[in-house]
Enzyme design. Structure first.
Site, PDB file in Angstrom:
ATOM      1  N   HIS A 279      40.272  39.091  39.268  1.00  0.00           N
ATOM      2  CA  HIS A 279      41.135  40.168  38.731  1.00  0.00           C
ATOM      3  C   HIS A 279      40.314  41.387  38.341  1.00  0.00           C
ATOM      4  O   HIS A 279      40.611  42.497  38.784  1.00  0.00           O
ATOM      5  CB  HIS A 279      41.990  39.669  37.551  1.00  0.00           C
ATOM      6  CG  HIS A 279      42.792  40.771  36.943  1.00  0.00           C
ATOM      7  ND1 HIS A 279      42.406  41.414  35.795  1.00  0.00           N
ATOM      8  CD2 HIS A 279      43.921  41.397  37.355  1.00  0.00           C
ATOM      9  CE1 HIS A 279      43.293  42.386  35.513  1.00  0.00           C
ATOM     10  NE2 HIS A 279      44.220  42.389  36.459  1.00  0.00           N
TER      11      HIS A 279
ATOM     12  N   HIS B  97      39.422  44.171  41.226  1.00  0.00           N
ATOM     13  CA  HIS B  97      39.593  45.479  40.584  1.00  0.00           C
ATOM     14  C   HIS B  97      38.271  45.786  39.865  1.00  0.00           C
ATOM     15  O   HIS B  97      37.676  44.889  39.261  1.00  0.00           O
ATOM     16  CB  HIS B  97      40.704  45.434  39.534  1.00  0.00           C
ATOM     17  CG  HIS B  97      42.077  45.174  40.083  1.00  0.00           C
ATOM     18  ND1 HIS B  97      42.745  44.003  39.903  1.00  0.00           N
ATOM     19  CD2 HIS B  97      42.912  45.969  40.795  1.00  0.00           C
ATOM     20  CE1 HIS B  97      43.935  44.069  40.467  1.00  0.00           C
ATOM     21  NE2 HIS B  97      44.069  45.250  41.033  1.00  0.00           N
TER      22      HIS B  97
ATOM     23  N   HIS C 293      45.599  46.715  49.736  1.00  0.00           N
ATOM     24  CA  HIS C 293      45.787  46.294  48.337  1.00  0.00           C
ATOM     25  C   HIS C 293      47.211  46.560  47.858  1.00  0.00           C
ATOM     26  O   HIS C 293      47.606  47.705  47.650  1.00  0.00           O
ATOM     27  CB  HIS C 293      44.769  47.040  47.460  1.00  0.00           C
ATOM     28  CG  HIS C 293      44.749  46.584  46.038  1.00  0.00           C
ATOM     29  ND1 HIS C 293      43.889  45.611  45.579  1.00  0.00           N
ATOM     30  CD2 HIS C 293      45.486  46.941  44.962  1.00  0.00           C
ATOM     31  CE1 HIS C 293      44.094  45.411  44.292  1.00  0.00           C
ATOM     32  NE2 HIS C 293      45.073  46.213  43.891  1.00  0.00           N
TER      33      HIS C 293
ATOM     34  N   SER D  81      39.738  35.301  30.777  1.00  0.00           N
ATOM     35  CA  SER D  81      38.394  35.586  30.265  1.00  0.00           C
ATOM     36  C   SER D  81      37.882  34.498  29.320  1.00  0.00           C
ATOM     37  O   SER D  81      36.695  34.483  28.997  1.00  0.00           O
ATOM     38  CB  SER D  81      38.415  36.938  29.541  1.00  0.00           C
ATOM     39  OG  SER D  81      39.400  36.917  28.521  1.00  0.00           O
TER      40      SER D  81
ATOM     41  N   GLU E 129      38.388  50.657  36.880  1.00  0.00           N
ATOM     42  CA  GLU E 129      39.608  51.425  37.142  1.00  0.00           C
ATOM     43  C   GLU E 129      39.798  52.522  36.091  1.00  0.00           C
ATOM     44  O   GLU E 129      40.113  53.648  36.428  1.00  0.00           O
ATOM     45  CB  GLU E 129      40.791  50.439  37.137  1.00  0.00           C
ATOM     46  CG  GLU E 129      42.150  51.095  37.304  1.00  0.00           C
ATOM     47  CD  GLU E 129      43.260  50.067  37.443  1.00  0.00           C
ATOM     48  OE1 GLU E 129      43.001  48.856  37.239  1.00  0.00           O
ATOM     49  OE2 GLU E 129      44.397  50.470  37.748  1.00  0.00           O
TER      50      GLU E 129
ATOM     51  N   GLU F 191      44.521  35.276  43.274  1.00  0.00           N
ATOM     52  CA  GLU F 191      43.808  35.946  42.185  1.00  0.00           C
ATOM     53  C   GLU F 191      43.431  35.001  41.048  1.00  0.00           C
ATOM     54  O   GLU F 191      44.216  34.157  40.642  1.00  0.00           O
ATOM     55  CB  GLU F 191      44.689  37.072  41.623  1.00  0.00           C
ATOM     56  CG  GLU F 191      43.956  37.942  40.621  1.00  0.00           C
ATOM     57  CD  GLU F 191      44.772  39.152  40.209  1.00  0.00           C
ATOM     58  OE1 GLU F 191      44.335  40.275  40.492  1.00  0.00           O
ATOM     59  OE2 GLU F 191      45.866  38.966  39.628  1.00  0.00           O
TER      60      GLU F 191
ATOM     61  N   ASP G 154      48.290  50.005  46.238  1.00  0.00           N
ATOM     62  CA  ASP G 154      48.476  49.209  45.033  1.00  0.00           C
ATOM     63  C   ASP G 154      49.936  48.722  45.034  1.00  0.00           C
ATOM     64  O   ASP G 154      50.636  48.854  46.043  1.00  0.00           O
ATOM     65  CB  ASP G 154      48.124  50.019  43.777  1.00  0.00           C
ATOM     66  CG  ASP G 154      47.494  49.124  42.699  1.00  0.00           C
ATOM     67  OD1 ASP G 154      47.720  47.907  42.729  1.00  0.00           O
ATOM     68  OD2 ASP G 154      46.779  49.638  41.828  1.00  0.00           O
TER      69      ASP G 154
ATOM     70  N   HIS H 158      50.520  44.572  45.309  1.00  0.00           N
ATOM     71  CA  HIS H 158      50.960  43.435  44.472  1.00  0.00           C
ATOM     72  C   HIS H 158      52.458  43.251  44.715  1.00  0.00           C
ATOM     73  O   HIS H 158      53.277  43.872  44.025  1.00  0.00           O
ATOM     74  CB  HIS H 158      50.749  43.732  42.985  1.00  0.00           C
ATOM     75  CG  HIS H 158      49.338  44.011  42.585  1.00  0.00           C
ATOM     76  ND1 HIS H 158      48.535  43.079  41.982  1.00  0.00           N
ATOM     77  CD2 HIS H 158      48.583  45.137  42.699  1.00  0.00           C
ATOM     78  CE1 HIS H 158      47.346  43.613  41.731  1.00  0.00           C
ATOM     79  NE2 HIS H 158      47.350  44.860  42.165  1.00  0.00           N
TER      80      HIS H 158
HETATM   81  C1  BEZ Z   1      42.688  37.392  30.285  1.00  0.00           C
HETATM   82  O1  BEZ Z   1      41.671  37.045  29.708  1.00  0.00           O
HETATM   83  O2  BEZ Z   1      43.484  36.589  30.772  1.00  0.00           O
HETATM   84  C2  BEZ Z   1      42.990  38.872  30.372  1.00  0.00           C
HETATM   85  C3  BEZ Z   1      42.160  39.780  29.767  1.00  0.00           C
HETATM   86  C4  BEZ Z   1      42.435  41.130  29.887  1.00  0.00           C
HETATM   87  C5  BEZ Z   1      43.539  41.568  30.591  1.00  0.00           C
HETATM   88  C6  BEZ Z   1      44.371  40.643  31.190  1.00  0.00           C
HETATM   89  C7  BEZ Z   1      44.105  39.298  31.074  1.00  0.00           C
HETATM   90 FE   FE2 Z   2      45.864  46.356  41.891  1.00  0.00          FE
END
Ligand code: BEZ
Ligand code: FE2
Length: 405
Positions: A180, A207, A62, A146, A210, A142, A309, A64
């Site tokens: 994500h 993830h 893992h 939301s 966390e 990725e 990470d 980035h």
């Molecule tokens: C999103 O919905 O893109 C999002 C939500 C929380 C953290 C990062 C991105």
């Molecule tokens: Fe990560």
């Protein structure tokens, strides 16, 4: 054919003395040096140094790479201020992250013996570097987003990136999918990703639990994420719960990163369903997320890897620095036993999780090796993992598919 003989060779999670390994691109034979030289009279012998140890190449599941430009920009100490700082600086950091910067990051991993890594790719900008680096790369495209309104557009962008990575399998790329996190991906998209991973047999990662803030948001719709979602998305509702997310994953074994805030019951449930954990101790420490109870994983035989990470939550990408941190963080564990489990967590365990033909010194496996030297003779065979972790800053030699890199 090449033959390598170390003083100690890591076979089946133990150390064997004065065993030699014959390889071309793959490991062809494991025997005494005498027998192998008889079997392969034209082979080249790699001279051993005193107190040398042959490990399979290490696997960092893992990282980035796109955030490799960060050194002092992001805010450490607590998860929500860190996330705010990522959002405020993301464009500048990713924009400044040239191919040279990312290649340096790959080389830092290579110097610590990493021959395969899992790259979590938000934008696809590291794909070219991943095709050029000598290491094998599980390329986790990725998914994030939301909100229902942007779900189709973001999924389309993800599919394009996934397809580009599929075009690079001849350059050591293993196409894969990353969700994500439970809080940042719409459940319909999560479901699509899981179905696609299942249909195409693609590795899947996410993830998961966390931070304390993530747990509070998913279970009570309270805490630091309430402000965050109100500010950025004008909503006070989480898109999923911990249970819904875990149940959605039922269909595909998933590599879950962090899980620091998961309960023992949740970890046991995930274990029963065939999932595994990526443990990132320095990242967890720097973002104030707490300590993953790896003793619970060890007791219940739950597979876990140790991973760095990204440089967005770490100071180096050396997998040996990460093991040293893990060794100190889990201060109550018997130190030699812990060291042994940690070596496993960057060799055979990740290889088994992702069905890689590496991570073990075994006939037929890819000839991926990390060759190291201890400063002096180890006090016992059982102490070798501990001394490896304590004393190795850089490995002596790395081989990938039988070629020294
Ligand atoms: C999103 O919905 O893109 C999002 C939500 C929380 C953290 C990062 C991105
Ligand atoms: Fe990560």
């Amino acid at each position: 054919m090449t033959i390598i003989q170390a003083n100690y060779t890591y076979i089946n999670n133990k150390f064997q003395e004065n065993i030699a390994v014959a390889f071309d691109e793959k490991i062809q034979a494991i025997d005494t040096l005498e027998n192998l030289q008889k079997q392969y009279p034209d082979s080249t012998l790699i001279e051993q140094q005193e107190n040398s140890i042959l490990y399979p190449g290490f696997i960092n599941t893992h990282v980035h790479l796109e955030f490799s430009k960060n050194k002092t920009t992001l805010q450490y100490g607590s998860f929500m201020p860190w996330l705010d700082s990522v959002i405020a600086n993301r464009e500048d950091l990713v924009g400044a992250c040239s191919n040279d910067v990312m290649m340096d990051a790959c080389n830092e991993m290579l110097s610590s013996g990493v021959t395969t890594f899992g790259a979590i790719s938000s934008f696809g900008t590291e794909l070219e570097v991943c095709t050029k680096t000598p290491q094998k790369v599980i390329f986790f495209n990725e998914l994030i987003g939301s909100q229902a309104a942007t779900a189709d557009m973001l999924y389309g962008d993800f599919l394009e990136r996934l397809n580009e990575s599929k075009n690079c399998v001849n350059h050591g790329i293993i196409p894969a999918i990353a969700i994500h996190s439970p809080y940042s991906v719409h459940p319909v998209v999560t479901q699509r990703a899981i179905s696609l991973a299942k249909k195409e047999g693609l590795p899947l990662s996410a993830h998961f639990l966390e931070s304390q803030a993530e747990r509070e948001w998913l279970t009570e719709e309270k805490g630091g994420f309430l402000n965050f979602f109100q500010n950025f998305f004008s909503t006070s509702k989480a898109v999923t719960t911990v249970d819904e997310f875990m149940n959605a994953l039922n269909q595909v074994p998933t590599h879950l990163t962090h899980a620091v805030q998961a309960t023992t019951e949740e970890l046991n449930f995930l274990n029963e369903k065939g999932h595994s954990i990526a443990h990132c101790p320095r990242s967890n420490r720097l973002l104030g997320c707490g300590r993953l109870a790896i003793e619970t994983l060890i007791e219940n035989d739950m597979p876990f890897t140790t991973a760095t990470d990204g440089l967005s939550s770490n100071n180096t990408l050396s997998i040996l620095d990460e093991l040293r941190a893990a060794l100190m963080l889990h201060h109550q564990a018997p130190v030699e036993e812990l060291a042994s489990v940690l070596i496993k967590s960057i060799t055979s365990t990740p290889a088994e999780i992702f069905s890689l033909n590496s991570g073990k010194i075994e006939i037929g496996k890819d000839a991926d090796f990390a060759f190291i030297t201890l400063p002096d003779k180890p006090s016992s065979l059982e102490s070798i993992p501990l001394h490896t972790i304590l004393h190795t800053n850089k490995v002596n030699e790395v081989y990938i598919n039988g070629t020294k890199v």
